[in-house]
Design a protein around this motif. Sequence first.
Motif, PDB file in Angstrom:
ATOM      1  N   THR A 101      24.178  83.155   5.105  1.00 47.23           N
ATOM      2  CA  THR A 101      25.918  82.986   4.561  1.00 47.23           C
ATOM      3  C   THR A 101      26.974  82.973   5.125  1.00 47.23           C
ATOM      4  N   VAL A 102      27.953  82.660   4.278  1.00 47.60           N
ATOM      5  CA  VAL A 102      29.717  82.833   5.646  1.00 47.60           C
ATOM      6  C   VAL A 102      30.235  83.967   5.719  1.00 47.60           C
ATOM      7  N   VAL A 103      30.426  84.799   6.084  1.00 43.98           N
ATOM      8  CA  VAL A 103      30.945  85.696   5.734  1.00 43.98           C
ATOM      9  C   VAL A 103      32.334  85.586   6.250  1.00 43.98           C
ATOM     10  N   GLU A 104      33.503  85.300   6.442  1.00 43.64           N
ATOM     11  CA  GLU A 104      34.839  85.380   6.868  1.00 43.64           C
ATOM     12  C   GLU A 104      34.376  84.273   7.993  1.00 43.64           C
ATOM     13  N   GLY A 105      34.374  83.232   7.990  1.00 42.89           N
ATOM     14  CA  GLY A 105      34.020  82.277   8.487  1.00 42.89           C
ATOM     15  C   GLY A 105      32.548  81.771   9.959  1.00 42.89           C
ATOM     16  N   VAL A 106      32.086  83.476   9.940  1.00 39.83           N
ATOM     17  CA  VAL A 106      31.150  83.122  10.164  1.00 39.83           C
ATOM     18  C   VAL A 106      29.922  83.556   9.633  1.00 39.83           C
ATOM     19  N   ALA A 107      28.899  82.797  10.416  1.00 39.13           N
ATOM     20  CA  ALA A 107      27.039  82.609   9.426  1.00 39.13           C
ATOM     21  C   ALA A 107      26.744  84.188  10.233  1.00 39.13           C
ATOM     22  N   VAL A 108      26.137  84.702   8.398  1.00 38.28           N
ATOM     23  CA  VAL A 108      25.109  85.882   9.016  1.00 38.28           C
ATOM     24  C   VAL A 108      24.038  85.585   8.455  1.00 38.28           C
ATOM     25  N   TRP A 109      23.404  86.429   8.427  1.00 34.94           N
ATOM     26  CA  TRP A 109      22.357  86.615   7.566  1.00 34.94           C
ATOM     27  C   TRP A 109      23.060  88.200   6.355  1.00 34.94           C
ATOM     28  N   VAL A 110      22.170  88.200   5.607  1.00 34.70           N
ATOM     29  CA  VAL A 110      22.559  89.610   4.582  1.00 34.70           C
ATOM     30  C   VAL A 110      21.726  89.296   3.505  1.00 34.70           C
ATOM     31  N   CYS A 111      21.809  91.115   3.027  1.00 38.41           N
ATOM     32  CA  CYS A 111      20.486  91.660   2.743  1.00 38.41           C
ATOM     33  C   CYS A 111      21.570  91.298   1.194  1.00 38.41           C
ATOM     34  N   ALA A 112      20.882  90.661   0.359  1.00 41.87           N
ATOM     35  CA  ALA A 112      21.239  90.701  -0.903  1.00 41.87           C
ATOM     36  C   ALA A 112      21.329  91.635  -2.110  1.00 41.87           C
ATOM     37  N   LYS A 113      20.099  92.687  -1.557  1.00 37.14           N
ATOM     38  CA  LYS A 113      20.010  93.848  -2.396  1.00 37.14           C
ATOM     39  C   LYS A 113      20.603  94.925  -2.331  1.00 37.14           C
ATOM     40  N   ALA A 114      21.638  95.339  -1.151  1.00 36.11           N
ATOM     41  CA  ALA A 114      22.207  96.172  -1.348  1.00 36.11           C
ATOM     42  C   ALA A 114      22.582  96.999  -1.509  1.00 36.11           C
ATOM     43  N   PRO A 115      23.207  97.968  -1.746  1.00 33.56           N
ATOM     44  CA  PRO A 115      23.276  98.716  -3.354  1.00 33.56           C
ATOM     45  C   PRO A 115      25.142  98.326  -3.885  1.00 33.56           C
ATOM     46  N   LYS A 116      26.110  98.102  -2.685  1.00 35.46           N
ATOM     47  CA  LYS A 116      26.956  97.536  -3.668  1.00 35.46           C
ATOM     48  C   LYS A 116      27.365  95.914  -3.175  1.00 35.46           C
ATOM     49  N   GLY A 117      26.170  95.170  -2.914  1.00 32.05           N
ATOM     50  CA  GLY A 117      26.164  93.645  -2.718  1.00 32.05           C
ATOM     51  C   GLY A 117      25.687  93.113  -1.654  1.00 32.05           C
ATOM     52  N   ALA A 118      26.248  91.845  -0.868  1.00 33.30           N
ATOM     53  CA  ALA A 118      25.790  91.205  -0.007  1.00 33.30           C
ATOM     54  C   ALA A 118      25.873  92.026   0.964  1.00 33.30           C
ATOM     55  N   ALA A 119      25.358  92.778   1.932  1.00 35.49           N
ATOM     56  CA  ALA A 119      25.313  93.160   3.237  1.00 35.49           C
ATOM     57  C   ALA A 119      25.532  92.864   4.518  1.00 35.49           C
ATOM     58  N   PRO A 120      26.050  92.113   5.309  1.00 35.58           N
ATOM     59  CA  PRO A 120      25.567  91.499   6.573  1.00 35.58           C
ATOM     60  C   PRO A 120      24.699  92.726   7.659  1.00 35.58           C
ATOM     61  N   VAL A 121      23.415  91.945   7.974  1.00 37.25           N
ATOM     62  CA  VAL A 121      22.608  92.462   8.790  1.00 37.25           C
ATOM     63  C   VAL A 121      23.294  92.048  10.475  1.00 37.25           C
ATOM     64  N   SER A 122      23.294  90.775  10.570  1.00 36.79           N
ATOM     65  CA  SER A 122      23.257  90.076  11.935  1.00 36.79           C
ATOM     66  C   SER A 122      24.097  88.973  11.657  1.00 36.79           C
ATOM     67  N   ARG A 123      24.392  88.292  12.874  1.00 42.42           N
ATOM     68  CA  ARG A 123      24.993  86.549  13.095  1.00 42.42           C
ATOM     69  C   ARG A 123      23.620  86.325  13.008  1.00 42.42           C
ATOM     70  N   VAL A 124      24.237  84.957  12.502  1.00 38.29           N
ATOM     71  CA  VAL A 124      22.767  83.635  12.804  1.00 38.29           C
ATOM     72  C   VAL A 124      22.794  83.321  13.942  1.00 38.29           C
TER      73      VAL A 124
END
Length: 134
Positions: A101-124
């Motif tokens: 997904t994109v977070v603040e203009g940066v393509a990132v891999w996220v964990c969608a099962k994080a307790p507080k929603g999608a949590a970035p894990v790493s930049r693509v």
Amino acid sequence: MTDGEEFRRVLDVVLCDVRAQCSVRPDVRAAEDGYPGLMLYAPDGSGQGVYWGSDDRPGARLAEVADQVQEWAVEALWGEAKSAVWPHCPVHPDSHPLSATVVEGVAVWVCAKAPKGAAPVSRVGELPPRGVDA
């Protein structure tokens, strides 16, 4: 830089993640019949086209290509009778893949099962190496 060169550069960024964490490597070839992108072929001969659309927001094209490569990788892993989870979530190992997904203009891999929603894990393109025997 031509549009085709830019597309290949973007694809190469995603392929860094494939090399870091996926045991199946694509055979990248030019598409036929006027297809606008490239083809990724698995060892079993199956192929999938990868392209980008018109969304040129920062990070959007990279996330879009990452999503398509992820689809290819899951199918290729399944075809090799391996765990069809890629890329692996480091917080929830072997349970679900990360999502591009994109977070603040940066393509990132996220964990969608994080307790507080999608949590970035790493930049693509920057996934850390993981054993690729899975």
